[in-house]
Scaffold this motif. Structure first.
Motif, PDB file in Angstrom:
ATOM      1  N   ARG A  33       0.834  -1.200   0.000  1.00  0.00           N
ATOM      2  CA  ARG A  33       0.000   0.000   0.000  1.00  0.00           C
ATOM      3  C   ARG A  33       0.867   1.247   0.000  1.00  0.00           C
ATOM      4  O   ARG A  33       1.779   1.376   0.814  1.00  0.00           O
TER       5      ARG A  33
ATOM      6  N   ASN B  38      -6.363   1.846  -3.877  1.00  0.00           N
ATOM      7  CA  ASN B  38      -6.235   0.420  -4.210  1.00  0.00           C
ATOM      8  C   ASN B  38      -4.952  -0.172  -3.633  1.00  0.00           C
ATOM      9  O   ASN B  38      -3.980   0.547  -3.409  1.00  0.00           O
ATOM     10  N   ASP B  39      -4.962  -1.476  -3.418  1.00  0.00           N
ATOM     11  CA  ASP B  39      -3.727  -2.173  -3.087  1.00  0.00           C
ATOM     12  C   ASP B  39      -2.941  -2.407  -4.366  1.00  0.00           C
ATOM     13  O   ASP B  39      -3.520  -2.606  -5.440  1.00  0.00           O
ATOM     14  N   GLU B 139      -3.100  -4.023  -9.619  1.00  0.00           N
ATOM     15  CA  GLU B 139      -3.837  -3.447  -8.489  1.00  0.00           C
ATOM     16  C   GLU B 139      -5.141  -4.199  -8.264  1.00  0.00           C
ATOM     17  O   GLU B 139      -5.650  -4.882  -9.159  1.00  0.00           O
ATOM     18  N   CYS B 140      -5.647  -4.068  -7.076  1.00  0.00           N
ATOM     19  CA  CYS B 140      -6.981  -4.586  -6.772  1.00  0.00           C
ATOM     20  C   CYS B 140      -7.556  -3.782  -5.607  1.00  0.00           C
ATOM     21  O   CYS B 140      -6.835  -3.025  -4.958  1.00  0.00           O
ATOM     22  N   GLU B 141      -8.824  -3.927  -5.377  1.00  0.00           N
ATOM     23  CA  GLU B 141      -9.463  -3.183  -4.296  1.00  0.00           C
ATOM     24  C   GLU B 141      -8.781  -3.548  -2.971  1.00  0.00           C
ATOM     25  O   GLU B 141      -8.373  -4.700  -2.776  1.00  0.00           O
ATOM     26  N   THR B 142      -8.703  -2.581  -2.089  1.00  0.00           N
ATOM     27  CA  THR B 142      -8.014  -2.772  -0.809  1.00  0.00           C
ATOM     28  C   THR B 142      -8.501  -4.030  -0.077  1.00  0.00           C
ATOM     29  O   THR B 142      -9.702  -4.224   0.091  1.00  0.00           O
ATOM     30  N   ARG B 144      -8.537  -7.047  -1.028  1.00  0.00           N
ATOM     31  CA  ARG B 144      -9.219  -8.076  -1.801  1.00  0.00           C
ATOM     32  C   ARG B 144      -8.284  -9.008  -2.577  1.00  0.00           C
ATOM     33  O   ARG B 144      -8.750  -9.871  -3.328  1.00  0.00           O
ATOM     34  N   GLU B 217     -13.732 -10.933  -8.341  1.00  0.00           N
ATOM     35  CA  GLU B 217     -14.860 -10.003  -8.233  1.00  0.00           C
ATOM     36  C   GLU B 217     -16.088 -10.675  -7.619  1.00  0.00           C
ATOM     37  O   GLU B 217     -16.842 -10.071  -6.882  1.00  0.00           O
TER      38      GLU B 217
END
Lengths: 339, 339
Positions: A33, B38-39, B139-142, B144, B217
């Motif tokens: 992060r 995002n992560d 990247e992906c949603e934090t 996830r 997802e």
């Protein structure tokens, strides 16, 4: 050489996790992060045995330190903070466990010094040479990365530290001089100490992360690069990307004392040539608006670092060297990675 | 080989800039932007000549494609989107301009297929072997990212596609069979077509980015990995990281038709062994809560991909193979990169 899984286990145990590491070594990929909304800085640098280094020239630890240092220096040159690193190594079968341990000890030491987390990488055997590719991810405030493209006419050109010692160090290594031959001597300017300085500049460079970050935070640089290919070549990169030219003063180029000292005793060594074209210095070269001069001097005093103004950005294309009043166009005679 | 600056110029011209690339190739480092908050996903993968591939086994373009594909596959295995890539290559002096062009053509093709921007890298000469290290940032949603550590007791184990063909392809290459010998034939299941399928699976793997992203997802996976070292080894990685065991059904493992076909004609080829231990498949292996079964089937139908349920996560440590009712503990007999 140790097996891939042994190496991964060791590296995984040794890697210190800093803030921002969600998943470190041991998965398909690292999850990290950065500061919310920050720009990411990413770069990699390859060190190949027989091209960039020889194993017999340095300890494994110094080789490891340098492999990461040169990539950190690229992040520094953007005025950014280095955060995460990945290390890919291909190891010849004759690499012992001790060698691999030393190599990673050096890498970890360098990472720890700059609060960088090793979050991944890859290992492989190699049929012949040792290859090390290091990737660093850093960050800076959005839009604040210092590129090579911002130099404007009238800007003053600065270089940090002094130049030429790394090229001298490389020359000495080629002549068979080794670090072990140059024990620190009592007389500060002894031949041994001067040689040691040159060898250390080549074998153990330090990335200018703190200084570069201060330059970035104070918005002192319009363009910046690290000197990896030599002053003439790296300044030409700034000129090409910014669409400008430059005049530099030969007398203002800071030449390392080891180079001055060595050239005094060796008539065929041109210290200006070494400072102008020698690579792998990992000093910072930046341009600064003329009105920032006092603040650059202030930074130099505050951090106790040498910042030399060596010339100016001009409209006329090309890189010109002013030498005792006579001006000549010089070609970038950059560093060729052929050792 | 072409000079470093020639290669950089070519790559710089060829690199397509996607959204998020602030500074691409041509500075000290790339500057990129990921989705806010995002992560980040970061990984690298090394391909070394004589260890992972031989130049005479494939075209330069296929070598380039695969070098990037294997790293994209790691990003896929996290359920993430691949965004940016960096390529470090060390080129033996006998590499022609055509070879280098072909190599990068393959890399660009692979990058373009998945909307990935090449933003940096490094080049060097090499005394001997060709060495390619590819770094991918995604990247992906934090929070996830799908790691190897989330498998829970009772979870169902799934594998995408079918297995064994890459190991068969490698075996055929070792026996001297080349792609050029296997022209597409009219009969779909001809020996030539089957051999071609196996060679292509080995030489031209495709990362399962779209499928993995859909799995992520829809939150269908509790743990995921890509099969690079072989089903037994990669499943063991999930088991180790999750602190669980597994029972898999021999009869449920999807074996590639090229492997079945080949083993029918060659009595000493054990197709189950190949599917169980063969590496470099780049299929996805994931675990899923039992209540997600219907939704996994739905995904399979929607995307038209084969998703085979091959066993279950259990409390008892180790990897057990159930073969016609008799159960035995099997050791991960992973893929050794020694070609």
């Amino acid at each position: 050489m140790p097996s891939e899984s042994e190496i991964i286990s060791k590296v995984r145990r040794g890697a210190r996790r800093t803030d921002g590491v969600v998943v470190g070594i041991g998965d398909d990929a690292a999850v990290v992060r950065a500061g919310s909304g920050n720009d990411l800085i990413a770069c990699c640098d390859l060190m190949v045995e027989g091209v960039h280094f020889r194993r017999e020239w340095a300890t494994p630890k110094l080789i490891g330190r340098k492999a990461l240092a040169v990539t950190l220096s690229d992040v520094a040159a953007m005025g950014a903070v280095a955060r995460f690193a990945m290390i890919s190594v291909a190891l010849p079968r004759d690499c012992s466990s001790e060698f691999v341990d030393g190599l990673f000890e050096g890498i970890f030491e360098m990472a720890d010094s700059y609060d960088v987390s090793i979050v991944g990488g890859d290992t492989s055997s190699s049929r012949d040479s040792l290859f090390i590719d290091t990737t660093v991810i850093g960050e800076c405030e959005t839009g604040r990365a210092i590129t090579r493209a911002g130099a404007g006419i009238g800007d003053v050109i600065y270089v940090t530290g002094d130049l030429g010692a790394s090229a001298l160090g490389l020359k000495l290594l080629g002549q068979g001089v080794r670090l072990g031959d140059c024990e620190p001597a009592s007389s500060d300017e002894s031949v041994e100490n001067m040689r040691r300085e040159a060898l250390m500049k080549h074998l153990a460079p330090l990335p200018g992360l703190g200084l570069a970050r201060a330059i970035g935070e104070r918005r002192l640089a319009s363009a910046m690069i690290d000197i990896s290919d030599g002053l003439s070549t790296d300044l030409s990169h700034i000129l090409d990307e910014s669409g400008v030219g430059a005049v530099i003063q030969a007398g203002a180029i800071p030449i390392a004392r080891s180079v001055e000292s060595h050239s005094a005793g060796e008539s065929n060594l041109d210290s200006l040539e070494l400072a102008l074209h020698g690579g792998e210095e990992y000093e910072l070269l930046f341009t600064s608006r003329p009105e920032c001069g006092a603040r650059v001097d202030e930074l130099s005093r505050e951090l106790g670092v040498r910042l030399s103004s060596i010339g100016q950005i001009v409209a006329e294309e090309g890189l010109h060297l002013d030498c005792d009043g006579s001006r000549r166009l010089i070609q970038p005679a950059g560093y060729e990675h052929r050792i």
